[in-house]
Design a protein around this motif. Structure first.
Motif, PDB file in Angstrom:
ATOM      1  N   LEU A  67       0.904  -1.290  -0.179  1.00 65.14           N
ATOM      2  CA  LEU A  67      -0.221  -0.452  -0.057  1.00 65.14           C
ATOM      3  C   LEU A  67       0.505   0.623   0.038  1.00 65.14           C
ATOM      4  N   LYS A  68       0.555   1.480  -1.013  1.00 65.91           N
ATOM      5  CA  LYS A  68       1.508   3.356  -1.292  1.00 65.91           C
ATOM      6  C   LYS A  68       0.661   4.485  -0.712  1.00 65.91           C
ATOM      7  N   VAL A  69       1.035   5.200  -0.460  1.00 69.44           N
ATOM      8  CA  VAL A  69       0.351   7.164  -0.107  1.00 69.44           C
ATOM      9  C   VAL A  69       1.160   7.630   0.073  1.00 69.44           C
ATOM     10  N   SER A  70       1.601   8.781  -0.955  1.00 68.93           N
ATOM     11  CA  SER A  70       1.633  10.001  -1.379  1.00 68.93           C
ATOM     12  C   SER A  70       1.629  10.718  -0.746  1.00 68.93           C
ATOM     13  N   PHE A  71       2.509  12.024  -0.516  1.00 67.23           N
ATOM     14  CA  PHE A  71       1.929  13.467   0.169  1.00 67.23           C
ATOM     15  C   PHE A  71       1.122  14.236  -1.569  1.00 67.23           C
ATOM     16  N   PRO A  72       0.088  14.726  -0.886  1.00 65.75           N
ATOM     17  CA  PRO A  72      -0.028  15.464  -2.546  1.00 65.75           C
ATOM     18  C   PRO A  72       0.550  16.258  -3.473  1.00 65.75           C
ATOM     19  N   HIS A  73       1.024  16.301  -4.102  1.00 62.01           N
ATOM     20  CA  HIS A  73       2.201  16.827  -5.266  1.00 62.01           C
ATOM     21  C   HIS A  73       1.724  16.422  -7.010  1.00 62.01           C
ATOM     22  N   ASN A  76       3.198  13.492  -8.546  1.00 63.93           N
ATOM     23  CA  ASN A  76       2.605  12.194  -8.329  1.00 63.93           C
ATOM     24  C   ASN A  76       1.512  11.686  -8.995  1.00 63.93           C
ATOM     25  N   VAL A  77       0.431  13.138  -9.782  1.00 60.35           N
ATOM     26  CA  VAL A  77      -0.434  13.053  -9.998  1.00 60.35           C
ATOM     27  C   VAL A  77      -0.910  11.877 -10.754  1.00 60.35           C
ATOM     28  N   HIS A  78       0.180  11.594 -11.785  1.00 58.37           N
ATOM     29  CA  HIS A  78       0.077  10.313 -13.001  1.00 58.37           C
ATOM     30  C   HIS A  78       0.778   9.250 -12.809  1.00 58.37           C
ATOM     31  N   GLU A  96      -5.447  -1.513  -7.308  1.00 51.65           N
ATOM     32  CA  GLU A  96      -6.256  -0.249  -6.948  1.00 51.65           C
ATOM     33  C   GLU A  96      -5.381   0.729  -6.569  1.00 51.65           C
ATOM     34  N   ARG A  97      -6.862   1.661  -7.051  1.00 49.14           N
ATOM     35  CA  ARG A  97      -6.363   2.941  -6.826  1.00 49.14           C
ATOM     36  C   ARG A  97      -7.220   4.183  -5.967  1.00 49.14           C
ATOM     37  N   ASP A  98      -6.422   5.126  -5.195  1.00 53.92           N
ATOM     38  CA  ASP A  98      -8.005   6.436  -4.980  1.00 53.92           C
ATOM     39  C   ASP A  98      -6.573   7.521  -4.977  1.00 53.92           C
ATOM     40  N   ASP A  99      -6.930   8.438  -6.098  1.00 53.65           N
ATOM     41  CA  ASP A  99      -5.957   9.409  -6.391  1.00 53.65           C
ATOM     42  C   ASP A  99      -6.681  10.402  -5.660  1.00 53.65           C
ATOM     43  N   ASP A 100      -7.826  11.068  -5.145  1.00 46.39           N
ATOM     44  CA  ASP A 100      -7.741  11.880  -3.889  1.00 46.39           C
ATOM     45  C   ASP A 100      -7.329  11.357  -2.848  1.00 46.39           C
ATOM     46  N   ALA A 233      10.079  -1.448 -12.828  1.00 49.85           N
ATOM     47  CA  ALA A 233      10.063  -0.513 -12.389  1.00 49.85           C
ATOM     48  C   ALA A 233       8.928  -0.225 -11.728  1.00 49.85           C
ATOM     49  N   VAL A 234       9.501   1.143 -10.924  1.00 49.08           N
ATOM     50  CA  VAL A 234       8.568   1.847  -9.282  1.00 49.08           C
ATOM     51  C   VAL A 234       9.008   3.615  -9.707  1.00 49.08           C
ATOM     52  N   ASP A 235       7.210   4.035  -9.031  1.00 48.18           N
ATOM     53  CA  ASP A 235       7.395   5.319  -8.920  1.00 48.18           C
ATOM     54  C   ASP A 235       8.082   6.472 -10.185  1.00 48.18           C
ATOM     55  N   PRO A 236       7.205   5.924 -10.871  1.00 44.78           N
ATOM     56  CA  PRO A 236       6.675   6.825 -12.704  1.00 44.78           C
ATOM     57  C   PRO A 236       6.147   7.688 -12.292  1.00 44.78           C
TER      58      PRO A 236
END
Length: 333
Positions: A67-73, A76-78, A96-100, A233-236
């Motif tokens: 489960l990865k959750v990033s600071f909203p920036h 990171n949107v795409h 799974e994804r939760d864009d909000d 690959a990760v973190d695109p």
């Protein structure tokens, strides 16, 4: 309640200030909510990168994930859009994804990276489809394997980009403006030839680019050992543009290794040539984008410094590398 790593808390507050502190206060609750929604339970200690936390989990069916959750920036949107297009082709799978929430449930890879595989004494990063990572060989062989694996991943990720992704060609005017401003305002060690070469790349390559999905940050630290495939690959960033753009990202990440080379010019071109061949890219385009990245990095370092608190010694060495690389790559091999 999930406990956040102290180092992540500290660096997030230092970088983001009050908005970062507010987000961190909410983050444990966000993680608990997502674990319940996606029917997962924690399966290991919380990890973190620069801008997000990663919780190893086990899903209801017993499979592992993170489960990865990033600071909203905006940067990171795409990320989930890129994973969705790739569908596991050269990158981890998106479940799974939760864009909000800037959250994703992703396929779990191993924690070892291609960067570690390329370090002396840690074994080489193999290049073939069945590579087991045992590698071997000397310094040149290890460097070549890292560049080759990165190139092959680049080739696999180069698929048509969907509408809605940021187009790198749309950044060309901003790149040109920033390069001209920094070159004029900052004290730097770049030659006129180096700066002009970077500006020419922006003008000749930057404004006309294909609609190809580009990772945008494809360095060895973002390529992980995996089980489904040897490397994923990760973190695109999820850009649309020229796949050769990522050759410069690779080169920047190899600065400390390349600084040890007896012949830096030869080492730079060798790394880029191996990457270009493995990626199926024109070596001249890769060289030109790498030279642009070197100039951009050299000027950025003088205006902003490098991230991650590496200290004055790294700032000086990193800047010196960028200066030298920018000049050497401005010359055709």
């Amino acid at each position: 309640m999930i406990e956040l790593p102290e180092a992540f808390v500290r660096t997030t507050v230092d970088r983001e200030g009050e908005p970062g502190a507010t987000w961190l206060a909410q983050l444990p609750g966000i993680l608990e909510e997502l674990l319940e929604r996606w029917s997962c339970v924690p399966d290991g200690g919380v990890l973190h990168g620069d801008v997000g936390v990663i919780v190893p989990v086990r899903r209801r069916d017993g499979t592992t994930a993170v489960l990865k959750v990033s600071f909203p920036h905006p940067g990171n949107v795409h990320e989930p859009d890129a994973f969705a297009v790739w569908g596991g082709r050269g990158a981890v799978l998106l479940y799974e994804r939760d864009d909000d929430r800037f959250a994703m449930l992703l396929e779990r890879a191993r924690t070892s990276t291609l960067a570690e595989a390329g370090e002396p004494g840690l074994g080489g990063a193999g290049t073939g489809p069945g590579d087991d990572g045992s590698g071997g060989g000397g310094r040149h062989a290890q460097d070549d394997r890292v560049a080759c694996v990165a190139g092959r991943i680049n080739h696999r990720l180069a698929v048509p980009a969907p509408p809605g992704l940021p187009r790198l060609r749309e950044r060309a005017d901003a790149w040109e403006e920033q390069l001209l401003r920094d070159a004029e305002e900052l004290a730097h060690g770049l030659s006129r030839q180096a700066v002009d070469a970077a500006l020419a790349t922006v003008s000749e390559l930057g404004r006309v680019q294909p609609d190809t999905l580009v990772h945008g940050d494809l360095h060895p630290g973002n390529i992980l050992r995996a089980d489904r495939e040897p490397w994923l690959a990760v973190d695109p960033k999820g850009y649309a543009g020229d796949p050769a753009y990522d050759g410069g990202t690779l080169l920047k990440s190899r600065a400390l290794v390349l600084l040890e080379a007896d012949n830096l010019r030869k080492a730079l071109h060798r790394t880029l040539d191996v990457f270009a061949e493995a990626a199926g890219l024109d070596r001249e385009r890769v060289r030109r984008w790498a030279q642009f990245h070197a100039v951009d990095t050299a000027l950025w370092a003088r205006r902003h410094g490098f991230r991650m608190g590496r200290g004055e010694s790294w700032l000086e060495r990193g800047t010196a590398f960028a200066d030298r690389a920018a000049g050497l790559l401005a010359e055709r091999s």
